[in-house]
Design a protein around this motif. Structure first.
Motif: not given
Ligand code: SAM
Length: 318
Positions: A213-215, A221-225, A296-301
């Motif tokens: 999911e997101q991270v 950038f996260g705020q825009i997502m 890619m820096q805003h999603y993680c496993i």
């Protein structure tokens, strides 16, 4: 948005995920002969950044999942929570990698649609029949139960309900169990996802959990997502856990898991076999390297394990 509307928007995300996957498959990122039976072809092209991102997501989850299947020699169960139109069951069958039983859970409305597709499309129903033995297969509009594959309609925010339903479909808590949530937990409150993780950790003595999911959602950038998702009325009740890799790991450790890892998707991308990278980077020209990296820096496993029988689950990593 009211509660029902918000849930409806969350259900809409299932369509999105599959449409994007189908598009990436049609460009040649990976093979999935089954996704075409679940969703329409995208009306417009998806950006190369998105396609590459989906490649890393599908590859990343499947890499960890296969490591788990190897450790357990397929003597295990998989429980895909919020599975949407996922085609994993069929792909694993083709690769001769089916676990003893594969379960999926999603909202009853989504499950009804999936079952409708399965019933009306022989390439989907045949593999289920082939892997079925014994008594007659149970199938109605809201659930399906065969020997190796089961779909359950339910709400993941109520885990006691969930356990009861899974047990009716012969869930065996003593078997090593892999639970997967791919873009699901962010739609629940931190309390609700904590309860789900706690339930899983306390129910199965030998288990692994994979969460995608997101991270890093607190930066610009996260705020825009977040704004983009909110514009579509999605209820991102769980977004505060998506603030960092640490908070993702912490949530797992605080809720009964023994080991926990979290890496962002840029890292996952860097672990892809060089031949794969070369192949997929040759499929489409990607202009906006920086945008891709940001995304890619805003999603993680994240993955976690508990392993009372020492199968070696703790050592699973990229
Ligand atoms: N995991 C699939 C994938 O990655 O392709 C689907 C992802 S989609 C973004 C999120 C899915 O989670 C949807 O199918 C949605 O219906 C399901 N979901 C979200 N909250 C849920 C809940 N409380 N109970 C059951 N399903 C839920």
């Amino acid at each position: 948005a009211g509660l029902d509307e918000a849930d409806e928007a969350v259900r809409g995300t299932c369509e999105d995920a599959s449409v994007c996957k189908r598009f990436a498959v049609s460009v040649g990122y990976w093979k999935d002969p089954y996704i075409q039976y679940f969703v329409r072809q995208a009306k417009e092209r998806k950006a190369p950044e998105i396609n590459r991102g989906y490649y890393a997501r599908v590859h990343g989850v499947s890499y960890l999942l296969k490591a788990f299947l190897k450790k357990t020699e397929c003597n295990c169960q998989i429980v895909n929570l919020g599975a949407g139109m996922d085609t994993l069951f069929w792909r694993l069958k083709d690769e001769n990698l089916l676990p003893r039983k594969y379960f999926e859970v999603d909202f009853p409305m989504i499950v009804a649609r999936k079952i409708h597709n399965i019933k009306s499309k022989p390439p989907l129903s045949k593999p289920i029949m082939e892997s079925h033995s014994g008594e007659s297969l149970l199938i109605d509009s809201h659930s399906l139960d065969s020997s190796r594959y089961s779909i359950i309609g339910g709400d993941l925010r109520f885990s006691s309900d969930l356990e009861e339903k899974l047990k009716k479909h012969n869930l065996d808590i003593q078997l090593p169990t892999l639970l997967i949530t791919e873009c699901v937990l962010v739609y629940m409150t931190p309390q609700q996802s904590a309860n789900l993780l706690k339930w899983a950790a306390s129910t199965f003595p030998v288990a692994m959990f994979i969460n995608y999911e997101q991270v890093n959602m607190t930066d610009r950038f996260g705020q825009i997502m977040i704004e983009n998702l909110q514009r579509r009325q999605c209820n991102l009740a769980g977004v505060e856990v998506c603030k960092s890799l640490d908070s993702q790991r912490e949530r797992l450790l605080l809720n009964g898991w023994e080991t926990a890892h979290a890496i962002d998707m840029m890292k996952v991308y860097s672990f892809l076999p060089q031949a794969d990278v070369k192949r997929i980077e040759g499929l489409e020209f990607l202009d906006e390297k920086e945008l891709f990296e940001q995304l890619m820096q805003h999603y993680c496993i994240c993955w976690a394990s508990k392993d009372s029988s020492n199968l070696g689950l703790a050592s699973i990593t990229f």
